[in-house]
Design a protein around this motif. Structure first.
Motif, PDB file in Angstrom:
ATOM      1  N   ILE A 147       1.043  -1.052   0.228  1.00 32.60           N
ATOM      2  CA  ILE A 147      -0.133   0.028  -0.005  1.00 32.60           C
ATOM      3  C   ILE A 147       0.924   1.134  -0.017  1.00 32.60           C
ATOM      4  N   LYS A 148       0.376   2.182  -0.964  1.00 32.28           N
ATOM      5  CA  LYS A 148       1.307   3.255  -0.978  1.00 32.28           C
ATOM      6  C   LYS A 148       0.404   4.507  -1.228  1.00 32.28           C
ATOM      7  N   ALA A 149       0.892   5.662  -0.617  1.00 33.66           N
ATOM      8  CA  ALA A 149      -0.045   7.084  -1.066  1.00 33.66           C
ATOM      9  C   ALA A 149       0.661   7.797  -1.955  1.00 33.66           C
ATOM     10  N   TYR A 150      -0.252   8.462  -3.019  1.00 34.61           N
ATOM     11  CA  TYR A 150       0.326   9.229  -3.878  1.00 34.61           C
ATOM     12  C   TYR A 150      -0.409  10.534  -4.000  1.00 34.61           C
ATOM     13  N   THR A 151       0.127  11.627  -4.513  1.00 35.38           N
ATOM     14  CA  THR A 151      -0.536  12.775  -4.555  1.00 35.38           C
ATOM     15  C   THR A 151      -0.961  13.354  -5.913  1.00 35.38           C
ATOM     16  N   LEU A 152      -1.936  13.337  -6.266  1.00 38.87           N
ATOM     17  CA  LEU A 152      -2.509  13.617  -7.777  1.00 38.87           C
ATOM     18  C   LEU A 152      -2.909  14.952  -7.859  1.00 38.87           C
ATOM     19  N   ASP A 153      -3.367  15.376  -9.042  1.00 39.70           N
ATOM     20  CA  ASP A 153      -3.864  16.710  -8.999  1.00 39.70           C
ATOM     21  C   ASP A 153      -5.323  16.866  -8.167  1.00 39.70           C
ATOM     22  N   SER A 154      -5.977  15.775  -8.226  1.00 37.16           N
ATOM     23  CA  SER A 154      -7.257  15.683  -7.377  1.00 37.16           C
ATOM     24  C   SER A 154      -7.343  15.465  -6.072  1.00 37.16           C
ATOM     25  N   LYS A 159      -4.906  13.349  -2.571  1.00 39.83           N
ATOM     26  CA  LYS A 159      -4.254  12.364  -1.962  1.00 39.83           C
ATOM     27  C   LYS A 159      -4.992  11.098  -2.524  1.00 39.83           C
ATOM     28  N   VAL A 160      -4.561  10.068  -2.785  1.00 40.69           N
ATOM     29  CA  VAL A 160      -5.149   8.596  -2.990  1.00 40.69           C
ATOM     30  C   VAL A 160      -4.154   7.443  -2.564  1.00 40.69           C
ATOM     31  N   TRP A 161      -4.539   6.424  -2.103  1.00 41.80           N
ATOM     32  CA  TRP A 161      -3.928   5.213  -1.772  1.00 41.80           C
ATOM     33  C   TRP A 161      -4.094   4.011  -2.918  1.00 41.80           C
ATOM     34  N   LEU A 162      -2.840   3.542  -3.233  1.00 41.14           N
ATOM     35  CA  LEU A 162      -2.897   2.423  -3.846  1.00 41.14           C
ATOM     36  C   LEU A 162      -2.811   1.106  -3.150  1.00 41.14           C
ATOM     37  N   PRO A 212     -13.796   4.788   2.336  1.00 38.80           N
ATOM     38  CA  PRO A 212     -13.115   5.482   1.108  1.00 38.80           C
ATOM     39  C   PRO A 212     -13.944   5.344  -0.353  1.00 38.80           C
ATOM     40  N   ASN A 213     -13.726   6.314  -0.839  1.00 40.16           N
ATOM     41  CA  ASN A 213     -14.296   6.234  -2.475  1.00 40.16           C
ATOM     42  C   ASN A 213     -13.452   5.291  -3.115  1.00 40.16           C
ATOM     43  N   VAL A 214     -13.839   4.396  -4.052  1.00 42.07           N
ATOM     44  CA  VAL A 214     -12.911   3.533  -4.969  1.00 42.07           C
ATOM     45  C   VAL A 214     -13.039   4.497  -6.188  1.00 42.07           C
ATOM     46  N   LEU A 215     -11.742   4.908  -6.617  1.00 39.75           N
ATOM     47  CA  LEU A 215     -11.584   5.541  -7.789  1.00 39.75           C
ATOM     48  C   LEU A 215     -11.431   4.597  -8.948  1.00 39.75           C
ATOM     49  N   ALA A 216     -10.570   3.466  -8.920  1.00 40.25           N
ATOM     50  CA  ALA A 216     -10.492   2.546  -9.863  1.00 40.25           C
ATOM     51  C   ALA A 216     -10.030   1.057  -9.330  1.00 40.25           C
ATOM     52  N   ASP A 269      -8.145   9.239  -0.395  1.00 35.55           N
ATOM     53  CA  ASP A 269      -7.910   9.617   0.862  1.00 35.55           C
ATOM     54  C   ASP A 269      -8.820   9.989   1.572  1.00 35.55           C
ATOM     55  N   LEU A 270      -9.304   9.417   2.929  1.00 33.24           N
ATOM     56  CA  LEU A 270     -10.541   9.973   3.551  1.00 33.24           C
ATOM     57  C   LEU A 270     -10.300  11.690   3.912  1.00 33.24           C
ATOM     58  N   GLY A 271      -8.912  12.008   4.158  1.00 29.00           N
ATOM     59  CA  GLY A 271      -8.958  13.125   4.494  1.00 29.00           C
ATOM     60  C   GLY A 271      -9.298  14.206   3.416  1.00 29.00           C
TER      61      GLY A 271
END
Length: 267
Positions: free
Chosen positions: A19-26, A28-31, A88-92, A102-104
């Protein structure tokens, strides 16, 4: 969604961590990446304990790992969302991984693990008891909707600055091996096991009184939680302090369960 799906497929190729966090334009997300199945032999001792003591609620819930765990995460999130529970919302989604908002970012509010929040209340007993109480109410709300959690540890319960609660970590489905009733009992046991140690020994009776009052609405669940506590009561006769903090955690959990049972025995 297409952009998120493309990011998921691309990141899965290089990501080494499960599991890893990323920051996208939209935001923070978690993969979460499909990982190896957990060895089922690890669950054998707990399974035998559950059978010996006739305690269905502590029957281990294996994490199947791989694509099965990813699909389970997706399914459980959707089940709880349908009940109005914050997850959490599922994005993909793919067989190899799942991308979660990310819930925040999702709530547009900083969130912390309940574990961390309780620890920060170390010298504020009133604040700690209030947070403990509100988390109980959040779990009870899930149960009242006919839902249950997967791993109801304090680390998987998130709370924002307005004391709104959300839940994470759904790679297992307790209902695959337990009745709905035992899922409820399991949720409370995991909650107790992961929060009791935040209280000093002299505070455990008051904390358990809070849960006791909440469980008056679930008498059979309360009864079965007490059954588990009674069968673990022998732990209090051991010098568990010799094994350090882990021993103290176990001792506090069992003592919490003893107080919980005693509240119901007072005439």
């Amino acid at each position: 969604m297409d952009d998120f799906q493309e990011f998921l497929e691309t990141a899965l190729v290089t990501q080494q961590e499960s599991i890893k966090a990323y920051t996208l334009d939209s935001g923070k997300v978690w993969l979460k990446k499909a990982s190896e199945r957990h060895g089922l032999w690890l669950y054998t001792p707990l399974k035998w304990l559950a059978k010996i003591f006739n305690l269905g609620a502590i029957m281990p819930v294996p994490n199947q790992g791989g694509s099965a765990a990813i699909q389970c995460e997706y399914n459980r999130i959707q089940q709880l969302k349908a009940l109005g529970v914050s997850t959490p919302n599922v994005l993909a989604l793919s067989k190899k991984g799942i991308l979660l908002e990310d819930l925040g970012s999702q709530r547009q509010s900083k969130v912390k693990q309940l574990d961390q929040s309780l620890a920060r209340c170390k010298d504020d007993i009133a604040g700690k008891l209030n947070l403990f109480t509100q988390a109980i109410q959040a779990i009870q709300h899930v149960h009242l909707q006919g839902g249950y959690l997967s791993e109801a540890f304090a680390r998987n319960i998130l709370v924002d600055k307005d004391t709104h609660f959300s839940f994470i970590d759904f790679e297992t489905d307790p209902a695959s091996v337990l009745s709905l009733h035992d899922c409820y009992v399991r949720d409370w046991l995991l909650y107790i096991f992961s929060t009791a140690y935040h209280f000093e020994f002299e505070q455990l009776s008051e904390a358990s009184q809070i849960l006791y009052r909440a469980l008056l609405a679930e008498p059979q669940v309360y009864k079965d939680i007490c059954k588990v506590g009674k069968r673990l009561n022998w732990v209090l006769r051991l010098n568990v302090s010799r094994v350090g903090n882990d021993g103290k955690r176990i001792q506090k959990c069992v003592l919490f369960l003893r107080y919980l049972r005693e509240h119901g025995e007072v005439k």
